[in-house]
Design an enzyme around this catalytic site. Structure first.
Site, PDB file in Angstrom:
ATOM      1  N   SER A 114       0.802  -1.219   0.000  1.00 46.89           N
ATOM      2  CA  SER A 114       0.000   0.000   0.000  1.00 46.89           C
ATOM      3  C   SER A 114       0.837   1.271   0.000  1.00 46.89           C
ATOM      4  CB  SER A 114      -0.961  -0.033   1.184  1.00 46.89           C
ATOM      5  OG  SER A 114      -1.862   1.024   1.087  1.00 46.89           O
ATOM      6  N   HIS A 115       0.714   2.060   1.060  1.00 44.38           N
ATOM      7  CA  HIS A 115       1.369   3.365   1.131  1.00 44.38           C
ATOM      8  C   HIS A 115       2.790   3.269   1.684  1.00 44.38           C
ATOM      9  CE1 HIS A 115      -0.661   2.203   4.723  1.00 44.38           C
ATOM     10  NE2 HIS A 115       0.167   2.952   5.414  1.00 44.38           N
ATOM     11  N   ASP A 279      -2.399   6.571  -3.214  1.00 47.60           N
ATOM     12  CA  ASP A 279      -1.246   5.870  -2.647  1.00 47.60           C
ATOM     13  C   ASP A 279      -0.715   4.771  -3.561  1.00 47.60           C
ATOM     14  OD1 ASP A 279      -3.353   4.082  -2.343  1.00 47.60           O
ATOM     15  OD2 ASP A 279      -2.539   3.240  -0.498  1.00 47.60           O
ATOM     16  N   ASP A 281      -1.079   1.534  -3.944  1.00 47.88           N
ATOM     17  CA  ASP A 281      -1.983   0.588  -4.609  1.00 47.88           C
ATOM     18  C   ASP A 281      -3.310   1.230  -5.024  1.00 47.88           C
ATOM     19  OD1 ASP A 281      -2.661   0.852  -1.906  1.00 47.88           O
ATOM     20  OD2 ASP A 281      -3.625  -1.104  -1.855  1.00 47.88           O
ATOM     21  N   ASP A 283      -5.810   2.791  -3.424  1.00 49.17           N
ATOM     22  CA  ASP A 283      -7.080   2.785  -2.698  1.00 49.17           C
ATOM     23  C   ASP A 283      -7.265   4.012  -1.795  1.00 49.17           C
ATOM     24  OD1 ASP A 283      -5.166   1.956  -0.911  1.00 49.17           O
ATOM     25  OD2 ASP A 283      -6.205   0.126  -0.276  1.00 49.17           O
ATOM     26  N   ARG A 284      -6.202   4.780  -1.602  1.00 47.83           N
ATOM     27  CA  ARG A 284      -6.348   5.977  -0.760  1.00 47.83           C
ATOM     28  C   ARG A 284      -6.471   7.232  -1.609  1.00 47.83           C
ATOM     29  NH1 ARG A 284      -2.715   5.582   4.595  1.00 47.83           N
ATOM     30  NH2 ARG A 284      -3.260   3.442   5.128  1.00 47.83           N
ATOM     31  N   LYS A 378     -11.615   0.367  -0.493  1.00 48.18           N
ATOM     32  CA  LYS A 378     -11.627   1.808  -0.651  1.00 48.18           C
ATOM     33  C   LYS A 378     -11.080   2.120  -2.032  1.00 48.18           C
ATOM     34  CE  LYS A 378      -7.446   2.296   2.207  1.00 48.18           C
ATOM     35  NZ  LYS A 378      -7.310   1.097   3.029  1.00 48.18           N
TER      36      LYS A 378
HETATM   37  C1  VG1 Z   1      -3.660   1.660   8.234  1.00 50.10           C
HETATM   38  C2  VG1 Z   1      -4.814   2.624   8.393  1.00 50.10           C
HETATM   39  C3  VG1 Z   1      -6.126   1.895   8.170  1.00 50.10           C
HETATM   40  C4  VG1 Z   1      -6.109   1.215   6.799  1.00 50.10           C
HETATM   41  C5  VG1 Z   1      -4.887   0.332   6.674  1.00 50.10           C
HETATM   42  C6  VG1 Z   1      -4.746  -0.263   5.280  1.00 50.10           C
HETATM   43  O1  VG1 Z   1      -3.768   0.634   9.199  1.00 50.10           O
HETATM   44  O2  VG1 Z   1      -4.795   3.245   9.645  1.00 50.10           O
HETATM   45  O3  VG1 Z   1      -7.186   2.793   8.285  1.00 50.10           O
HETATM   46  O4  VG1 Z   1      -7.255   0.434   6.615  1.00 50.10           O
HETATM   47  O5  VG1 Z   1      -3.707   1.077   6.944  1.00 50.10           O
HETATM   48  O6  VG1 Z   1      -4.702   0.723   4.309  1.00 50.10           O
HETATM   49  P1  VG1 Z   1      -2.967   0.659  10.594  1.00 50.10           P
HETATM   50  O7  VG1 Z   1      -3.297  -0.644  11.248  1.00 50.10           O
HETATM   51  O8  VG1 Z   1      -1.532   0.833  10.243  1.00 50.10           O
HETATM   52  O9  VG1 Z   1      -3.477   1.849  11.335  1.00 50.10           O
HETATM   53  V1  VG1 Z   1      -3.890   0.472   2.842  1.00 50.10           V
HETATM   54  O10 VG1 Z   1      -4.073   1.797   1.954  1.00 50.10           O
HETATM   55  O11 VG1 Z   1      -2.689  -0.349   3.394  1.00 50.10           O
HETATM   56  O12 VG1 Z   1      -4.662  -0.862   2.080  1.00 50.10           O
HETATM   57 CO    CO Z   2      -3.466   1.482  -0.006  1.00 53.02          CO
END
Ligand code: VG1
Ligand code: CO
Length: 545
Positions: A114-115, A279, A281, A283-284, A378
């Site tokens: 992801s990010h 981000d 992937d 989704d953000r 998302k």
């Molecule tokens: C973080 C965010 C959460 C989100 C998750 C995955 O998790 O706070 O809201 O769903 O990342 O997002 P954490 O446990 O680090 O707070 V992504 O864009 O990785 O799919």
């Molecule tokens: Co993401």
């Protein structure tokens, strides 16, 4: 038959977190590491039938291509008959969810952290989504983990690497493989949800200019297709549009810190009317107007208040949901509209059941994620199109839309303070220290703030009654302010403490204050309650969003 059975033994660290298994690239590169996890996933899925489809793709980060070849060869050996792969190995998370739903696939594997940053020293990850298009529920991820703890063998089909760059259909052994273009599929899908004519007219007017920062991640091709080709935005609209294995050395997290160049453009001289980013992937999303940043929590609330104007959502809202730490701005809208508002633990998997049961239409998280019942993830670009459609319909700048929204519903000043890579034991001790006080604190005064209640958030899923405990500590004050503490489930080094701060202000005269200043008393209370400096040995947060 070229199927090889390879003897292996379990790794102790393959428990999936908030979204899949996320580790340093070097960990994934260890012999058998990825293979063990994928075999455990395949062993947990029902046996694939002739009709069952597996989809594979990732955000293009370092190790994406190698991982796809490994998974492909394992999938052939494990008896999958039909496999779809995103061209160049690219599929954004929302596009994956859309594809799974379109083809009613058995499973989709998304290779992404992801990010989190990428590259040889960065992070890698494996997420898996099931038939409804959403992340597998906890029951399933627990079963995968169990399988990973006892694994003895995995199997692999021996063949040359497969060309994933050209759109083609390939037959290997009993398996039919298709390399597909998810960009045009996804763009077609978006066209049904939003008023593309209205958005096109907005760009065509020549009075509206936007910038979209793809952060050298997966949304580049999708954004160019949608914004520039289909909607007629100028060629200079999409920045950093080419996906790179290390995201151009950046941190593909669309927030005020990591997308600071875009933020500087929107807050500088001669800013464009609208700015957005997504981000790794896809989704953000981050939404910006001229000299204004829309918090993700506010964005969700604005969406809820306006959704019935958009073509894909004329029926209005069945209900809404937000993750627990997300500000309660959307609650005010739900209340006014007379629809249910659900509060779920962090992570998208909890929204899936509510969406499948038609209890909600819209959902979101404070961490720059919004989505709707169109898929089960998302969706970054979807959120951008939503805002564009809204601006086109209302013919108002972002600032004006926000001002009116706050006037009607009040404003939730909101911020998240992250302490990254702190010592894991120290972080656990901080949480224990807080937990031990929960019973004694209610009623206590902290300056002007009186603590009304506090708890360790426990969620009972209203659809399947499953229970998820210890989802974060909530402190609610008499004036409606709130502080939440939780530890991240996506970090790959040490622990990350997240402190979520929120204050509600109804008075329109006080809707233009500075967020951090407004939250300053609560920031101090958070320190007093949790002794953050003491436990983390940090004087200030690593990231403020
Ligand atoms: C973080 C965010 C959460 C989100 C998750 C995955 O998790 O706070 O809201 O769903 O990342 O997002 P954490 O446990 O680090 O707070 V992504 O864009 O990785 O799919
Ligand atoms: Co993401």
């Amino acid at each position: 038959m070229n199927i090889r059975h390879i003897t292996t033994s379990p790794f102790s660290d393959q428990k999936p977190g908030t979204s899949g298994l996320r580790k340093k690239v070097q960990i994934f590169q260890q012999p058998h590491y990825l293979e063990n996890f994928i075999q455990s996933l395949f062993d947990t899925l029902p046996e694939p039938t002739q009709a069952d489809i597996l989809i594979i793709g990732g955000d293009g980060r370092y190790y994406n291509r190698q991982a796809i070849q490994i998974i492909l060869k394992m999938a052939i050996a494990n008896g999958f008959h039909h496999i779809l792969i995103g061209q160049h190995g690219l599929v954004s998370t929302p596009a994956m969810s859309a594809q799974i739903r379109k083809y009613q696939a058995l499973c989709g594997i998304i290779l992404s952290a992801s990010h989190n940053p990428g590259g040889p020293d960065g992070d890698f990850g494996v997420k898996f989504n099931l038939r409804n298009g959403g992340p597998a529920p906890e029951k399933f991820t627990d079963a995968v983990y169990e399988a990973a703890c006892t694994i003895k063998e995995y199997c692999l089909f021996e063949c040359d690497d497969i060309d994933i760059d050209s759109l083609a259909e390939i037959q290997i052994n009993e398996t039919h493989i298709e390399i597909i273009d998810t960009v045009s599929n996804y763009a077609d899908f978006m066209q049904h949800l939003f008023d593309f004519d209205a958005i096109r007219a907005l760009f065509k007017s020549g009075r509206f200019h936007m910038l979209f920062d793809a952060m050298h991640a997966v949304t580049g091709p999708y954004a160019k297709e949608l914004l520039q080709r289909r909607l007629g935005a100028t060629e200079d609209t999409v920045l950093n549009a080419i996906p790179e294995e290390d995201f151009g050395g950046g941190h593909p997290d669309p927030n005020l810190l990591h997308a600071h160049k875009l933020v500087a453009r929107l807050f500088g001289a001669n800013p464009p009317d609208f700015g957005a980013a997504s981000d790794g992937d896809g989704d953000r999303n981050m939404i910006l107007g001229r000299h204004i940043f829309v918090t993700p929590s506010d964005s969700l609330a604005v969406m809820a208040a306006n959704i019935h104007h958009l073509p894909g959502y004329r029926a209005g809202l069945a209900g809404v949901a937000r993750s627990m730490p997300t500000s309660r701005a959307v609650d005010k809208v739900a209340e006014a509209l007379g629809v249910e508002c659900y509060e779920t633990p962090t992570g998208w998997k909890f929204f899936g059941n509510l969406l499948d049961a038609h209890k909600i239409t819209l959902c979101g998280e404070e961490s720059f994620g919004n989505g709707s019942d169109h898929i089960r993830e998302k969706d970054g670009l979807w959120a951008v199109l939503f805002w564009l459609n809204l601006i086109a319909l209302r013919q108002q700048p972002v600032r004006e839309i926000m001002r009116e929204h706050w006037r009607r519903f009040g404003r939730h000043y909101y911020s998240r303070h992250d302490y990254e890579e702190v010592d894991s034991h120290a972080a656990e001790s901080l949480m224990t220290h807080l937990r031990e006080q929960l019973d004694s604190l209610p009623g206590r005064h902290f300056g002007d703030y009186q603590l009304q209640s506090c708890d360790d958030f426990c969620y009972t899923d209203p659809v399947d009654n499953s229970i998820s405990e210890h989802q974060g500590l909530r402190f609610l004050f008499a004036d409606g302010s709130r502080i939440v503490f939780r530890l991240s489930g996506t970090g790959t080094r040490g622990a990350t403490l997240r402190v979520y701060l929120e204050r509600y202000e109804l008075d329109p005269e006080k809707h233009q204050l500075d967020t951090q200043q407004t939250l300053a008393p609560l920031i101090q209370i958070a320190e007093d309650l949790a002794r953050i400096q003491h436990f983390t040995c940090r004087e200030k947060p690593s990231v403020i969003t």
